[in-house]
Design an enzyme around this catalytic site. Structure first.
Site, PDB file in Angstrom:
ATOM      1  N   ARG A 194       0.855  -1.192   0.000  1.00  0.00           N
ATOM      2  CA  ARG A 194       0.000   0.000   0.000  1.00  0.00           C
ATOM      3  C   ARG A 194       0.884   1.233   0.000  1.00  0.00           C
ATOM      4  NH1 ARG A 194      -2.487   0.207   4.925  1.00  0.00           N
ATOM      5  NH2 ARG A 194      -1.265   2.034   5.526  1.00  0.00           N
TER       6      ARG A 194
ATOM      7  N   GLU B 263       4.596   7.134   2.368  1.00  0.00           N
ATOM      8  CA  GLU B 263       5.395   5.940   2.578  1.00  0.00           C
ATOM      9  C   GLU B 263       4.864   4.817   1.705  1.00  0.00           C
ATOM     10  OE1 GLU B 263       5.081   4.779   6.649  1.00  0.00           O
ATOM     11  OE2 GLU B 263       2.889   4.616   6.610  1.00  0.00           O
TER      12      GLU B 263
ATOM     13  N   ASN C  13       4.176   0.809   2.098  1.00  0.00           N
ATOM     14  CA  ASN C  13       4.070  -0.284   3.057  1.00  0.00           C
ATOM     15  C   ASN C  13       4.198  -1.625   2.346  1.00  0.00           C
ATOM     16  OD1 ASN C  13       2.944   1.299   5.597  1.00  0.00           O
ATOM     17  ND2 ASN C  13       1.786   2.013   3.831  1.00  0.00           N
TER      18      ASN C  13
ATOM     19  N   SER D  14      -2.813  -3.027   6.021  1.00  0.00           N
ATOM     20  CA  SER D  14      -4.098  -3.336   6.626  1.00  0.00           C
ATOM     21  C   SER D  14      -5.267  -2.646   5.934  1.00  0.00           C
ATOM     22  CB  SER D  14      -4.079  -2.931   8.106  1.00  0.00           C
ATOM     23  OG  SER D  14      -3.817  -1.547   8.233  1.00  0.00           O
TER      24      SER D  14
ATOM     25  N   LYS E   1      11.780   3.038   5.888  1.00  0.00           N
ATOM     26  CA  LYS E   1      11.875   4.471   5.603  1.00  0.00           C
ATOM     27  C   LYS E   1      13.237   4.826   4.996  1.00  0.00           C
ATOM     28  CE  LYS E   1       7.877   5.166   7.655  1.00  0.00           C
ATOM     29  NZ  LYS E   1       7.613   3.787   8.100  1.00  0.00           N
TER      30      LYS E   1
ATOM     31  N   LYS F 255      11.354  10.691  10.976  1.00  0.00           N
ATOM     32  CA  LYS F 255      10.758   9.353  10.954  1.00  0.00           C
ATOM     33  C   LYS F 255      11.763   8.281  11.352  1.00  0.00           C
ATOM     34  CE  LYS F 255       7.133   9.986   7.490  1.00  0.00           C
ATOM     35  NZ  LYS F 255       6.490   9.352   6.322  1.00  0.00           N
TER      36      LYS F 255
ATOM     37  N   GLU G  65       6.654   0.981  11.663  1.00  0.00           N
ATOM     38  CA  GLU G  65       5.349   0.957  11.018  1.00  0.00           C
ATOM     39  C   GLU G  65       4.282   0.993  12.102  1.00  0.00           C
ATOM     40  OE1 GLU G  65       5.207   1.169   7.849  1.00  0.00           O
ATOM     41  OE2 GLU G  65       7.316   0.786   7.450  1.00  0.00           O
ATOM     42  N   GLY G  66       3.046   1.334  11.686  1.00  0.00           N
ATOM     43  CA  GLY G  66       1.919   1.189  12.597  1.00  0.00           C
ATOM     44  C   GLY G  66       1.372   2.478  13.186  1.00  0.00           C
TER      45      GLY G  66
ATOM     46  N   ARG H 121      -8.207   7.489   4.539  1.00  0.00           N
ATOM     47  CA  ARG H 121      -8.288   7.744   5.976  1.00  0.00           C
ATOM     48  C   ARG H 121      -8.393   9.244   6.212  1.00  0.00           C
ATOM     49  NH1 ARG H 121      -2.976   4.499   7.361  1.00  0.00           N
ATOM     50  NH2 ARG H 121      -2.592   5.266   5.255  1.00  0.00           N
TER      51      ARG H 121
END
Length: 566
Positions: A209, A225, A227, A232, A401, A455, A459-460, A542
């Site tokens: 993603r 970024e 992923n 998810s 990253k 950064k 992740e998360g 989002r």
């Protein structure tokens, strides 16, 4: 989200007008954005008035708002993303009806998560479920940028695959990070062991993603970024698109918007198709697909939608391209895999007595997933097996990253891609990215911290450093002089448009000033030299309150949304 957004806590207010941005035009900017000094384009961005306007659309299907309850808004010629509906023009009676019907739809259609107030909700399915946090109406998004994000998805897929095959590049690029970040060091240890034994991943599966924000000043779609592990919400994001279509259809007399302007979102089915084809390529009809999960997972239903899609779409694979057996999924934690897993002589991974064809990681992306050496043993065991991994250790590292920052350097993309047009398309998406050994950039970040995001290799959500904290962190690292700065990168802070939205949490609608982040899924499957799948695979929108720096839905910062093309 892990966004690079500027919160109004840095700016004095969302309606303040300041100096114009020194960004070049999109055409002249695209190739130089990542390579010029930070000072050239990290000038202050300030938001224009947050008054909500309806876009002037070329699409005749978008009718003026009809009902007196929701007034038609003034049009604006300026090329800017503005909300399609002003929540303040929705009266309280209509708002409550919309909210009620949205909650019913979520309950009937499985748009659910576990209740954060109940510990059992993360371990026992069907216990203490609540609706997923959602926006009540879709967010407007330019169709041209939507098409751009879909067009580059297969190119990013191919880039990840090629980077993953260059072990020397991964090891060298992360060599300083390895010394400063214990988590990345452990991942690199596993990668090194695979290089030493010449472990070849003939079947490579990627479910990625790529996350973007639309910069308000430049109108550029810039990547936050990429992923490559545990991407998810492929399950729930599809449902949000359907929810919004249903509401627009049901309330078409009150809110005159065309449900067909919400793009089709088949992320769950496309991810399931990629998993099923990888299972088939493995060649053992008795083997299962292993979901690697956390011990407590409130977002389990997003994962179960993938399992359900596999069962329903491939109950018995009679197509000549598949084996004639049912695709079965099992769920295990890393600790359970360590306790129940074994490696047979031919490289077959067996967990709890079942051979594993495909390993799909929905855990293992953060240090918190590795409570002891048990979890690390499980990760190494899986990597040593001949099962198809999603992702392999090299795919995982390709999404860090630091690798993102390295790929933004001059001439690095050319190491992996030959097509100049493809390279230009990717560079057009790159925001400014720098390592902390670039002294001029670090100096500028200390002087103007509000224009950067710091950064770590995590992740998360909830890990990035913003605002004055950037300055303090950089000064602390300089004072320590231990090389810990290698654990971080600096990124240009992106300034998206502020909109008004209605956010639904715990059954209550809230009218908020918000910003949004678009994630575009990609699926990739290769068996040796044959690419079996390489495509854009749905999307995730989002939306979060504009005063929030972070943006993860599972972390509690954002809500799920969909897009309305304008």
């Amino acid at each position: 989200m892990g966004s690079a957004y500027t919160s109004p806590s840095i700016l004095q207010s969302s309606t303040t007008c300041l100096a114009p941005s020194p960004f070049q035009s999109q055409e002249s900017q695209s190739n130089s954005l990542n390579f010029c000094s930070a000072t050239r384009f990290l000038e202050p961005h300030f938001h224009k008035s947050s008054k909500i306007l309806i876009p002037k659309s070329p699409f005749s299907v978008i009718s003026p708002l009809k009902c007196a309850k929701v007034h038609r808004m003034q049009t604006q010629v300026e090329d800017s993303v503005k909300p399609i509906v002003d929540p303040h023009d929705i009266d309280s009676k209509l708002l409550q009806k919309l909210a009620y019907d949205a909650l019913v739809w979520c309950s009937l259609n499985g748009l659910l998560v576990g209740d954060r107030n109940s510990k059992r909700s993360g371990t026992v399915p069907g216990v203490d479920m609540v609706h997923a946090p959602v926006a009540l109406l879709p967010m407007s998004f330019p169709e041209s940028h939507w098409k751009q994000s879909c067009e580059v998805a297969p190119i990013f897929n191919e880039l990840v695959d090629r980077v993953s095959q260059d072990g020397e590049f991964l090891q060298q690029s992360l060599s300083r990070t390895k010394k400063a970040d214990p988590f990345t060091s452990r991942l690199l240890e596993i990668h090194s062991k695979m290089l030493e034994i010449n472990k070849i991943e003939e079947i490579r599966l990627g479910l990625h993603r790529s996350d973007y924000m639309l910069d308000e000043q430049t109108k550029l779609l810039l990547q936050i970024e990429l992923n490559t592990i545990s991407s998810s919400f492929s399950g729930l994001s599809c449902l949000v698109s359907e929810l919004h279509r249903s509401l627009l259809q049901q309330y078409r007399e009150d809110i005159a918007l065309d449900p067909n302007r919400i793009p089709t979102n088949n992320a769950a089915n496309q991810f399931a198709e990629a998993l099923a084809k990888a299972w088939n390529e493995y060649g053992d009809p008795r083997a299962v697909i292993l979901f690697v999960v956390q011990a407590e997972e409130r977002n389990m239903y997003d994962q179960h939608w993938l399992s359900a899609s596999l069962r329903e779409r491939y109950p018995t694979l009679n197509d000549k391209s598949y084996n004639t057996h049912q695709v079965t999924t099992i769920r295990k934690t890393l600790a359970e895999i360590d306790a129940l897993g074994e490696l047979q002589q031919d490289g077959t991974l067996v967990v709890d007595g079942q051979a594993v064809a495909v390993i799909y990681f929905r855990a293992g992306y953060a240090p918190s997933d590795y409570h002891s050496e048990s979890e690390w043993r499980a990760r190494l065991l899986m990597e040593q097996s001949r099962a198809v991994k999603c992702p392999s250790i090299s795919y995982h590292l390709a999404g860090t990253k630091k690798i993102q920052q390295e790929l933004a350097k001059p001439n690095v993309l050319e190491r992996f891609l030959e097509n100049k047009d493809d390279i230009a398309k990717l560079r057009k998406c790159f925001a400014g990215l720098w390592s902390l050994d670039e002294s001029d950039t670090v100096k500028d970040a200390i002087e103007r911290p509000g224009l950067y995001v710091m950064k770590p290799q995590r992740e998360g959500g909830g890990n990035n450093i913003y605002g004055e904290d950037v300055k303090e962190a950089l000064l602390k690292l300089q004072k320590e002089g231990t090389g810990s700065d290698a654990a971080y990168i600096l990124m240009q802070r992106i300034f998206p448009n502020i909109s008004h939205s209605i956010l639904m949490r715990e059954g209550i609608p809230h009218k908020e000033q918000t910003i949004s982040e678009l994630g575009v899924y990609g699926s990739y499957l290769r068996n040796k030299d044959e690419v079996l799948i390489n495509e854009q695979a749905g999307y995730l929108m989002r939306t979060k309150v504009s005063s929030s720096n972070e943006g993860g839905v599972a972390a509690g910062f954002a809500v799920l949304d969909s897009i309305y093309l304008v």
